[in-house]
Design a protein around this motif. Sequence first.
Motif, PDB file in Angstrom:
ATOM      1  N   HIS A 100       0.829  -1.216   0.000  1.00  0.00           N
ATOM      2  CA  HIS A 100       0.000   0.000   0.000  1.00  0.00           C
ATOM      3  C   HIS A 100       0.863   1.265   0.000  1.00  0.00           C
ATOM      4  O   HIS A 100       1.660   1.459   0.915  1.00  0.00           O
ATOM      5  CB  HIS A 100      -0.892   0.047   1.246  1.00  0.00           C
ATOM      6  N   PRO A 101       0.693   2.146  -0.987  1.00  0.00           N
ATOM      7  CA  PRO A 101       1.338   3.461  -0.938  1.00  0.00           C
ATOM      8  C   PRO A 101       0.510   4.399  -0.044  1.00  0.00           C
ATOM      9  O   PRO A 101      -0.615   4.759  -0.394  1.00  0.00           O
ATOM     10  CB  PRO A 101       1.334   3.926  -2.390  1.00  0.00           C
ATOM     11  N   ILE A 102       1.062   4.768   1.104  1.00  0.00           N
ATOM     12  CA  ILE A 102       0.336   5.577   2.077  1.00  0.00           C
ATOM     13  C   ILE A 102       0.605   7.061   1.812  1.00  0.00           C
ATOM     14  O   ILE A 102       1.762   7.490   1.760  1.00  0.00           O
ATOM     15  CB  ILE A 102       0.759   5.205   3.519  1.00  0.00           C
ATOM     16  N   GLU A 162      -8.420   2.012  -6.185  1.00  0.00           N
ATOM     17  CA  GLU A 162      -9.495   1.089  -5.817  1.00  0.00           C
ATOM     18  C   GLU A 162      -9.500   0.828  -4.315  1.00  0.00           C
ATOM     19  O   GLU A 162     -10.551   0.557  -3.739  1.00  0.00           O
ATOM     20  CB  GLU A 162      -9.336  -0.230  -6.581  1.00  0.00           C
ATOM     21  N   HIS A 163      -8.339   0.888  -3.666  1.00  0.00           N
ATOM     22  CA  HIS A 163      -8.287   0.683  -2.213  1.00  0.00           C
ATOM     23  C   HIS A 163      -8.900   1.883  -1.489  1.00  0.00           C
ATOM     24  O   HIS A 163      -9.588   1.727  -0.485  1.00  0.00           O
ATOM     25  CB  HIS A 163      -6.846   0.456  -1.744  1.00  0.00           C
ATOM     26  N   LEU A 164      -8.645   3.077  -2.006  1.00  0.00           N
ATOM     27  CA  LEU A 164      -9.257   4.277  -1.416  1.00  0.00           C
ATOM     28  C   LEU A 164     -10.777   4.178  -1.515  1.00  0.00           C
ATOM     29  O   LEU A 164     -11.495   4.390  -0.529  1.00  0.00           O
ATOM     30  CB  LEU A 164      -8.733   5.523  -2.133  1.00  0.00           C
ATOM     31  N   GLY A 169     -12.478   2.001   1.004  1.00  0.00           N
ATOM     32  CA  GLY A 169     -12.523   2.373   2.413  1.00  0.00           C
ATOM     33  C   GLY A 169     -11.226   2.743   3.083  1.00  0.00           C
ATOM     34  O   GLY A 169     -11.235   3.216   4.234  1.00  0.00           O
ATOM     35  N   MET A 170     -10.079   2.593   2.415  1.00  0.00           N
ATOM     36  CA  MET A 170      -8.785   2.658   3.103  1.00  0.00           C
ATOM     37  C   MET A 170      -8.343   4.105   3.341  1.00  0.00           C
ATOM     38  O   MET A 170      -7.367   4.575   2.750  1.00  0.00           O
ATOM     39  CB  MET A 170      -7.744   1.914   2.279  1.00  0.00           C
ATOM     40  N   MET A 171      -9.054   4.807   4.221  1.00  0.00           N
ATOM     41  CA  MET A 171      -8.721   6.210   4.482  1.00  0.00           C
ATOM     42  C   MET A 171      -9.350   6.679   5.793  1.00  0.00           C
ATOM     43  O   MET A 171     -10.284   6.076   6.291  1.00  0.00           O
ATOM     44  CB  MET A 171      -9.215   7.089   3.337  1.00  0.00           C
TER      45      MET A 171
HETATM   46 CU   LIG Z   1      -3.780  -0.009  -0.738  1.00  0.00          CU
END
Ligand SMILES: [Cu+2]
Length: 571
Positions: free
Chosen positions: A501-503, A557-559, A562-564
């Motif tokens: 995951h690029p944060i 697609e991760h954002l 929900g990834m936030m």
């Molecule tokens: Cu990710």
Amino acid sequence: MTKSSLMARITSTGRGLLLATAIGLADATPAAAQEMDHAAHMMRDMAGGWRMPPMDPNMPMIPGLEMALPPVEPFLAAAGIDVMTLPEARPGEVVHLEAGDTFNVDVTIVRRTLNGHTAAMYGYNGQYPGPLIQAPQGSTVVVRVTNRIESPTTVHWHGLRLENRFDGVETLTQDPIQVGESFTYELRVPDAGMFWYHPHMREDVQQDLGLYGNLLVNSPDPDYYGPAHREEMLVLDDILMDDQGFIPWGKEAPTHALMGRFGNVMLVNGVTGHGLQVRPGEVVRFFMTNVANTRTFNVTFGSARVKLVASDVGRFEREDWVSSVVIAPAERYVVDVVFPEQGEVAIANTIQAINHFRGEFYPHVDTLALVTVAGPRVADDVTEAHATLRGIEEVAAEAEAMRAHLGRAPDYTLEATVRVQGLPLPIIRSMEMDTLYIPPMEWNDAMPMMNWLSSGTQVTWILRDLATGRENGDIHWTFQRGDLVKIRVFNSPESFHPMNHPIHVHGQRFVVLARDDTPNDNMVWKDTAIVPVGSTMDILVEMSNPGDWMLHCHIAEHLSAGMMFHFTVED
Ligand SMILES: [Cu+2]
């Protein structure tokens, strides 16, 4: 292929059991599998809008998925509009702004031809990439954005420590710009470097369709970078196509929610087959930006000598020779490159791809751009200076202060993981076998069928605050301006399908203090950094900019899945 030869391969690669064996495919020949794929493909074409993404013929179809479709409607830009009536997109132009200048950007539907297919895409001012906006460090410039596409949009100015209300985050800092409406962004640019801009709504669709551009902030110091003969941009992207054009996107939610939408056509500066001509001995400064939805590139420059100079929000403590540059989605890197000999050099994505079905790695090279080295040799002061690595005292001093935080416990620990609900049973079954080898980095889409079929309605990517157990939108951190906050991100390998995951942290800058307890001995200010599977990354965020900001994974697609979460910096 016989089971014994498969096992021999397993032994030779030292990996675990094969997925293919686990789900009873070990005896399926690639030819039979291909036939099956083809038949399923034809049926699907008739099923109304969805086409199965092209697959590596070495990857057999998973039984039970031949007729499966993503549980969302297919979306293509400007559906129902004759593409030939759309204005043809143009290459991006360079726009020099001075403090206080205003620049108008229209977000429009354009006609593009990629890989022989003419289709509707989007463009900032009808260009690919969007205009390269240049502004002097310390200035404020104004960009008035008007939405002329078919869905609401916003513009996020990635990496800028700007005023919060211009950060372009839907609902958090502004309402979406509705079709036909405008929003005026005032951009404060305190840091020199290469930044970029893109929508912060359904990036998986809008950004992929061409909405991205760079913003170069120029230092007043003429020696900010070392000497170079010229500067070039490399905006790295990929897009997913088959022999009929773009594979549709998901309308209500993204497809490819597990691994993100990898493309199979590589784009540099918006085109396939990007090329440039240089002279032997010429020093070329490349500003690289990764605007892909999910692909991390490992960029190589053939036999050329590559000097790593800067990244997201400034220069490294010291320049360094590198053999390749790993650049995750949203990251930027600056390299000074000398091509010593006459001939052709490929700037390439050079990776170890993985095939889960065969349990093996294979080397894979995609040419991104071709450099023709020709003409009389250049051998002047600039060429000579390239041989020297510079140290940047100012950055080294800042880094030294950051290193004082190496020994202390993190203020927060985030665990990255994933939860799924309602995925088709064959996918669950094959992934729960626990036989999949999960690489630290997914350099390619090793399971295109399963990935395509997983939508944002079934997959939740999670950032979990370990101290409170809170996840994603339930997390809310509050800081005071000036706080130095140590955040540990642990990418758990113990989930349904872990991935790198690029944060990305909005509105602030940070350094990577350490990875897996190994201190970083060459720091640079960042706004995005990647965490491989099973790995721990400690970052120190300088909370310098008040407002409500987002922290999220930059895989589009991760954002969306929900990834936030948000955090507040009080003044
Ligand atoms: Cu990710």
